[in-house]
Write a protein that holds these residues in place. Structure first.
Motif, PDB file in Angstrom:
ATOM      1  N   GLY A 177       4.743 -55.969 -15.333  1.00 25.68           N
ATOM      2  CA  GLY A 177       5.681 -56.263 -14.243  1.00 25.68           C
ATOM      3  C   GLY A 177       5.355 -55.507 -12.974  1.00 25.68           C
ATOM      4  O   GLY A 177       5.533 -56.024 -11.872  1.00 25.68           O
ATOM      5  N   ALA A 178       4.861 -54.280 -13.120  1.00 29.95           N
ATOM      6  CA  ALA A 178       4.509 -53.486 -11.943  1.00 29.95           C
ATOM      7  C   ALA A 178       3.398 -54.152 -11.143  1.00 29.95           C
ATOM      8  O   ALA A 178       3.446 -54.204  -9.907  1.00 29.95           O
ATOM      9  CB  ALA A 178       4.075 -52.082 -12.374  1.00 29.95           C
ATOM     10  N   VAL A 179       2.392 -54.677 -11.844  1.00 26.46           N
ATOM     11  CA  VAL A 179       1.275 -55.346 -11.166  1.00 26.46           C
ATOM     12  C   VAL A 179       1.767 -56.602 -10.458  1.00 26.46           C
ATOM     13  O   VAL A 179       1.428 -56.858  -9.290  1.00 26.46           O
ATOM     14  CB  VAL A 179       0.166 -55.697 -12.184  1.00 26.46           C
ATOM     15  CG1 VAL A 179      -0.946 -56.499 -11.512  1.00 26.46           C
ATOM     16  CG2 VAL A 179      -0.398 -54.429 -12.814  1.00 26.46           C
ATOM     17  N   VAL A 180       2.575 -57.397 -11.142  1.00 27.30           N
ATOM     18  CA  VAL A 180       3.059 -58.655 -10.576  1.00 27.30           C
ATOM     19  C   VAL A 180       3.972 -58.410  -9.379  1.00 27.30           C
ATOM     20  O   VAL A 180       3.830 -59.029  -8.321  1.00 27.30           O
ATOM     21  CB  VAL A 180       3.797 -59.477 -11.657  1.00 27.30           C
ATOM     22  CG1 VAL A 180       4.438 -60.712 -11.047  1.00 27.30           C
ATOM     23  CG2 VAL A 180       2.843 -59.874 -12.771  1.00 27.30           C
ATOM     24  N   PHE A 181       4.915 -57.501  -9.541  1.00 29.34           N
ATOM     25  CA  PHE A 181       5.873 -57.238  -8.462  1.00 29.34           C
ATOM     26  C   PHE A 181       5.162 -56.699  -7.227  1.00 29.34           C
ATOM     27  O   PHE A 181       5.498 -57.062  -6.096  1.00 29.34           O
ATOM     28  CB  PHE A 181       6.932 -56.247  -8.941  1.00 29.34           C
ATOM     29  CG  PHE A 181       8.180 -56.217  -8.085  1.00 29.34           C
ATOM     30  CD1 PHE A 181       9.231 -57.068  -8.368  1.00 29.34           C
ATOM     31  CD2 PHE A 181       8.301 -55.336  -7.020  1.00 29.34           C
ATOM     32  CE1 PHE A 181      10.391 -57.049  -7.601  1.00 29.34           C
ATOM     33  CE2 PHE A 181       9.449 -55.306  -6.248  1.00 29.34           C
ATOM     34  CZ  PHE A 181      10.499 -56.163  -6.537  1.00 29.34           C
ATOM     35  N   ASP A 182       4.164 -55.855  -7.456  1.00 29.51           N
ATOM     36  CA  ASP A 182       3.386 -55.321  -6.338  1.00 29.51           C
ATOM     37  C   ASP A 182       2.717 -56.453  -5.566  1.00 29.51           C
ATOM     38  O   ASP A 182       2.672 -56.435  -4.332  1.00 29.51           O
ATOM     39  CB  ASP A 182       2.339 -54.347  -6.871  1.00 29.51           C
ATOM     40  CG  ASP A 182       1.562 -53.651  -5.766  1.00 29.51           C
ATOM     41  OD1 ASP A 182       2.157 -52.816  -5.072  1.00 29.51           O
ATOM     42  OD2 ASP A 182       0.369 -53.956  -5.598  1.00 29.51           O
ATOM     43  N   ALA A 183       2.219 -57.459  -6.281  1.00 25.49           N
ATOM     44  CA  ALA A 183       1.563 -58.601  -5.628  1.00 25.49           C
ATOM     45  C   ALA A 183       2.563 -59.468  -4.875  1.00 25.49           C
ATOM     46  O   ALA A 183       2.214 -60.094  -3.866  1.00 25.49           O
ATOM     47  CB  ALA A 183       0.830 -59.435  -6.669  1.00 25.49           C
ATOM     48  N   LEU A 184       3.811 -59.498  -5.339  1.00 30.72           N
ATOM     49  CA  LEU A 184       4.807 -60.399  -4.759  1.00 30.72           C
ATOM     50  C   LEU A 184       5.791 -59.699  -3.823  1.00 30.72           C
ATOM     51  O   LEU A 184       6.737 -60.326  -3.350  1.00 30.72           O
ATOM     52  CB  LEU A 184       5.607 -61.076  -5.889  1.00 30.72           C
ATOM     53  CG  LEU A 184       4.820 -62.008  -6.808  1.00 30.72           C
ATOM     54  CD1 LEU A 184       5.722 -62.559  -7.900  1.00 30.72           C
ATOM     55  CD2 LEU A 184       4.196 -63.150  -6.009  1.00 30.72           C
ATOM     56  N   TYR A 185       5.567 -58.437  -3.523  1.00 30.72           N
ATOM     57  CA  TYR A 185       6.539 -57.714  -2.702  1.00 30.72           C
ATOM     58  C   TYR A 185       6.278 -57.892  -1.205  1.00 30.72           C
ATOM     59  O   TYR A 185       7.204 -58.034  -0.417  1.00 30.72           O
ATOM     60  CB  TYR A 185       6.548 -56.228  -3.053  1.00 30.72           C
ATOM     61  CG  TYR A 185       7.684 -55.481  -2.368  1.00 30.72           C
ATOM     62  CD1 TYR A 185       9.004 -55.753  -2.715  1.00 30.72           C
ATOM     63  CD2 TYR A 185       7.443 -54.554  -1.367  1.00 30.72           C
ATOM     64  CE1 TYR A 185      10.051 -55.109  -2.087  1.00 30.72           C
ATOM     65  CE2 TYR A 185       8.491 -53.899  -0.734  1.00 30.72           C
ATOM     66  CZ  TYR A 185       9.794 -54.182  -1.096  1.00 30.72           C
ATOM     67  OH  TYR A 185      10.835 -53.550  -0.463  1.00 30.72           O
TER      68      TYR A 185
END
Length: 552
Positions: A403-411
């Motif tokens: 989730g950290a990787v994904v959220f970082d990409a979508l923030y």
């Protein structure tokens, strides 16, 4: 939820000629909604401040106060009425795109190439838009347009015949294919015979040679097996895996359509469509008879329109492919297709790690699965330190790390270039996925300790939620459905991600300022608000592809 924006618009449109609904915006300070009056200055021949002052005296909206401030027309809603309305609102009930069909082309892995960090943005932006459009009622078709056509596959077969083996392929899978691919590319620059050999194998694939097609299908199965493992970890789903090879035999129909419109011309032996002085011509077929990528994209566009009758067809592809999509859309426009304007290139910036852009062709590869593994490993260490007795620690670490990787990409906005940092992405105290997940877990913990009975919001006294900290939370929750709709129509998942962080920040201020377990009506109301926050965070996290652990 009362549509306060529409109420304000209807009340103010007489006083403010040319007012549009979009001019009414939610405000974080001074008021609940505002209308900037600067756009009306030229039309009314007055300063924005004067316009706002005169409008404030003329406009009346039940349950609101209207004030002018520095060229803004500010609307403040009665807190109790607003809180009661917001707390009774059903999350996710707003379906403005019901009956619409949206096709989304994203990820589009290349056969025999690894799923690397450069695929992250198209995959998670497209995957999030898939869920966001579904949330606002659209019928969504997720398409993985596989890169499974071209002479490179002939080169891969040539490499496999020269240097590979069934044993190594079975043992190493995609790693073996990548090594063969890179070796072939390097060797072919020194040996022209390899290129000729690759063309021969490509022709055999096209002609249906059993051995060549069998090898290619094996390479394809290995690639998709690996890719689907990554998709599962990312909560990504597709409805179609039809790739380029599916459309090759449909290019002739595209050429027939182009000839019917007298658009296809011959230039130096190639078939081209002239696109005017501002754009290079679109090459449909090379002089050697091979169709090009744009021809197969045209065939795919017709197939999708005929089979899905889409209202929008989105292509989530990096910004450096902008010319290709301008050409694609322009050809469809010249062909007179009324739906050409419904095709959208959802572009995004590039990803790098420590400032180094990635290239599969040169073997400078960072597998996305390796990035996810590293994030999970670090999340495991953090959780072990912060909560060593946590049940299902490995499962939570997977949810938090990925989730950290994904959220970082979508923030950040999707057009912004991204330099990925694992340390920043896994910060539990910053504007990150773990921060949102942790706030959700905190809410659930509070509710569990209180023995709270879910769904009691219609029995609470909202007068207990009118202090600044509680009311700020309510304001951010009240228009969450509208936030999701905005993310859909702007093709921008970061709108949801950023709202989730704001909700968390506001809730944590409320948590620190207002004692929740205080007894009486105040406790009931504060627990109900905590539940609404938890439900909204879980719902929103799902839209941007994250899990919402109950405990962390």
């Amino acid at each position: 939820m009362n549509d306060y924006k529409t109420l304000i618009y209807n009340a103010a449109k007489t006083a403010l000629p040319s007012l549009e609904l979009s001019d009414v915006t939610a405000a974080d300070a001074f008021c609940d909604y505002c209308v900037p009056c600067f756009k009306f200055a030229k039309l009314l021949r007055k300063s924005p401040a004067v316009i706002a002052t005169e409008a404030a005296t003329a406009i009346r909206v039940d349950g609101m106060t209207v004030e002018a401030l520095n060229g803004y027309l500010n609307f403040t809603i009665d807190r109790l009425a607003f809180a009661q309305n917001a707390m009774s609102n059903a999350l996710g009930a707003h379906k403005p795109l019901a009956g619409k069909t949206v096709c989304i082309d994203y990820s589009s892995v290349n056969i025999a190439k690894p799923f690397h960090i450069g695929h992250l943005m198209t995959t998670v932006i497209g995957g999030a838009l898939y869920k966001i459009f579904k949330a606002v009622g659209a019928n969504v078709v997720g398409i993985n347009h596989l890169g499974d056509w071209g002479t490179q596959f002939g080169g891969l077969i040539s490499a496999f015949k020269r240097w590979g083996s069934d044993e190594r392929l079975s043992e190493r899978g995609l790693d073996e294919l990548l090594d063969l691919y890179v070796r072939y590319h390097n060797e072919s620059e020194k040996d022209e015979a390899l290129a000729a050999e690759a063309r021969e194998w490509s022709k055999k694939i096209e002609s249906g040679d059993a051995y060549a097609v069998g090898l290619f299908e094996k390479f394809k199965a290995i690639t998709l097996e690996q890719a689907k493992k990554v998709y599962k970890r990312l909560n990504i789903e597709f409805d179609s895996y039809l790739g380029e090879s599916f459309y090759v035999n449909k290019v002739a129909d595209v050429e027939k359509r182009l000839n019917g419109k007298s658009l296809l011309a011959t230039s130096e032996g190639a078939e081209v469509v002239a696109l005017g002085d501002d754009m290079p011509p679109a090459i449909i077929r090379r002089s050697d008879g091979a169709s090009l990528y744009i021809a197969r994209d045209l065939a795919a566009a017709y197939y999708r329109h005929e089979n899905y009758n889409f209202d929008k067809c989105l292509y989530v592809v990096a910004s450096h492919q902008a010319l290709h999509f301008k050409q694609l859309f322009k050809v469809l426009e010249l062909m007179g297709e009324p739906w050409a304007g419904d095709m959208v290139h959802v572009s995004y910036g590039m990803v790098s790690v420590e400032g180094i852009s990635l290239s599969t062709r040169r073997g400078n590869v960072l597998y996305l699965s390796d990035v996810l593994d590293a994030a999970v490993e670090k999340a495991t260490a953090i959780i072990a330190e912060r909560n060593p007795s946590l049940k299902d620690r490995n499962g939570v670490a997977e949810s938090v790390g990925v989730g950290a990787v994904v959220f970082d990409a979508l923030y950040d906005g999707r057009l912004k270039d991204k330099n990925f940092s694992l340390a920043d992405a896994l910060n539990f105290d910053g504007e990150t996925g773990p921060y949102v997940q942790y706030t959700h877990a905190r809410c659930r913990s509070v509710l569990a300790k209180a023995g709270y009975s879910s769904g009691a919001t219609d029995k609470i006294d909202c007068a207990q939620l009118l202090d600044d900290e509680a009311y700020e939370v309510i304001k951010l929750l009240a228009d969450f459905d509208e936030t999701v709709y905005s993310a859909a129509v702007k093709y921008e998942p970061s709108i949801v991600s950023r709202r989730l962080v704001k909700i968390c920040q506001a809730f944590n201020r409320f948590y620190n300022a207002d004692r929740i377990m205080c007894g009486g009506d105040a406790e009931k109301a504060r627990l109900a608000l905590t539940e609404r926050v938890a439900d909204t965070l879980k719902y929103g996290l799902g839209l941007v592809l994250l899990d919402a652990p109950e405990r962390m």
